[in-house]
Motif scaffolding. Sequence first.
Motif, PDB file in Angstrom:
ATOM      1  N   GLY A  74       0.806  -1.215   0.000  1.00  0.00           N
ATOM      2  CA  GLY A  74       0.000   0.000   0.000  1.00  0.00           C
ATOM      3  C   GLY A  74       0.839   1.265   0.000  1.00  0.00           C
ATOM      4  N   CYS A 108       3.129   3.995  -1.599  1.00  0.00           N
ATOM      5  CA  CYS A 108       3.169   4.491  -2.975  1.00  0.00           C
ATOM      6  C   CYS A 108       4.310   5.486  -3.150  1.00  0.00           C
ATOM      7  N   TYR A 109       4.573   5.801  -4.391  1.00  0.00           N
ATOM      8  CA  TYR A 109       5.506   6.880  -4.696  1.00  0.00           C
ATOM      9  C   TYR A 109       4.737   8.199  -4.668  1.00  0.00           C
ATOM     10  N   THR A 114      -3.817  10.287  -6.229  1.00  0.00           N
ATOM     11  CA  THR A 114      -4.610   9.788  -5.101  1.00  0.00           C
ATOM     12  C   THR A 114      -4.221  10.522  -3.822  1.00  0.00           C
ATOM     13  N   GLU A 169      -0.830   9.281  -2.637  1.00  0.00           N
ATOM     14  CA  GLU A 169       0.281   9.827  -3.417  1.00  0.00           C
ATOM     15  C   GLU A 169       0.559  11.277  -3.031  1.00  0.00           C
ATOM     16  N   ALA A 191      -2.179   3.462   0.169  1.00  0.00           N
ATOM     17  CA  ALA A 191      -3.080   3.536  -0.982  1.00  0.00           C
ATOM     18  C   ALA A 191      -4.189   2.487  -0.892  1.00  0.00           C
ATOM     19  N   LEU A 218       0.909  -2.438  -6.185  1.00  0.00           N
ATOM     20  CA  LEU A 218       1.272  -1.102  -6.659  1.00  0.00           C
ATOM     21  C   LEU A 218       2.781  -0.963  -6.596  1.00  0.00           C
ATOM     22  N   TYR A 219       3.380  -0.597  -7.717  1.00  0.00           N
ATOM     23  CA  TYR A 219       4.822  -0.331  -7.712  1.00  0.00           C
ATOM     24  C   TYR A 219       5.034   0.960  -6.953  1.00  0.00           C
ATOM     25  N   GLY A 220       5.730   0.868  -5.830  1.00  0.00           N
ATOM     26  CA  GLY A 220       5.925   2.040  -5.006  1.00  0.00           C
ATOM     27  C   GLY A 220       7.160   1.908  -4.148  1.00  0.00           C
ATOM     28  N   THR A 221       7.146   2.563  -3.002  1.00  0.00           N
ATOM     29  CA  THR A 221       8.314   2.612  -2.130  1.00  0.00           C
ATOM     30  C   THR A 221       8.489   1.338  -1.304  1.00  0.00           C
ATOM     31  N   SER A 222       7.664   0.350  -1.539  1.00  0.00           N
ATOM     32  CA  SER A 222       7.675  -0.886  -0.743  1.00  0.00           C
ATOM     33  C   SER A 222       9.071  -1.444  -0.492  1.00  0.00           C
TER      34      SER A 222
END
Length: 179
Positions: free
Chosen positions: A119, A121-122, A127, A130, A165, A173-177
Amino acid sequence: RKDMIRVMDETIASGDTPCALALLWRDGEEKFYHASGYADLGRNTPVERNTIFRLYSLTKPMTAVAAMTLVERGQLDIMAPVSDFLEGFRDQHVAVGEGKTVPVKQPMLVRDLFSMTSGLCYPGEATPAERAMARLYETFDQDDPDAPAFDTLAAANLMGKQPLAFQPGESWLYGTSAD
């Protein structure tokens, strides 16, 4: 070793890549090192052991390999809550509207970080999550010498406090994970 050197040098000569480095470290000792090609093609600057590379998202698989090594050794449980390691990931919330959040149904797990189902996100504008992350990143990018400095741990804990998110484990979701 000779074959590896030959392949690296041939790859550079063919123009497939500007440079290649290989380092083999085993049992606490360097066993092999070879560098071939250029750090800067325009200036014909050879690549060296101390050349700095911008890897961007290629750090994600490197982090995953390091983490899975810890899993193999029994030193990391990917089913553990992230909050066991980072206090900023306690009591997380999911953005459900601008300025509106709900508590997570279940804690974010380490595996959610590596599967991009956390969850996190970048920064962006699409959203509420974001936009919240964008505001946080703005604090990281301040040129103000009086602004607080953020080390990796502090930055990670602040990211964990941002609204997510979606519920951990429920979407991708491609993000900061894995950052």
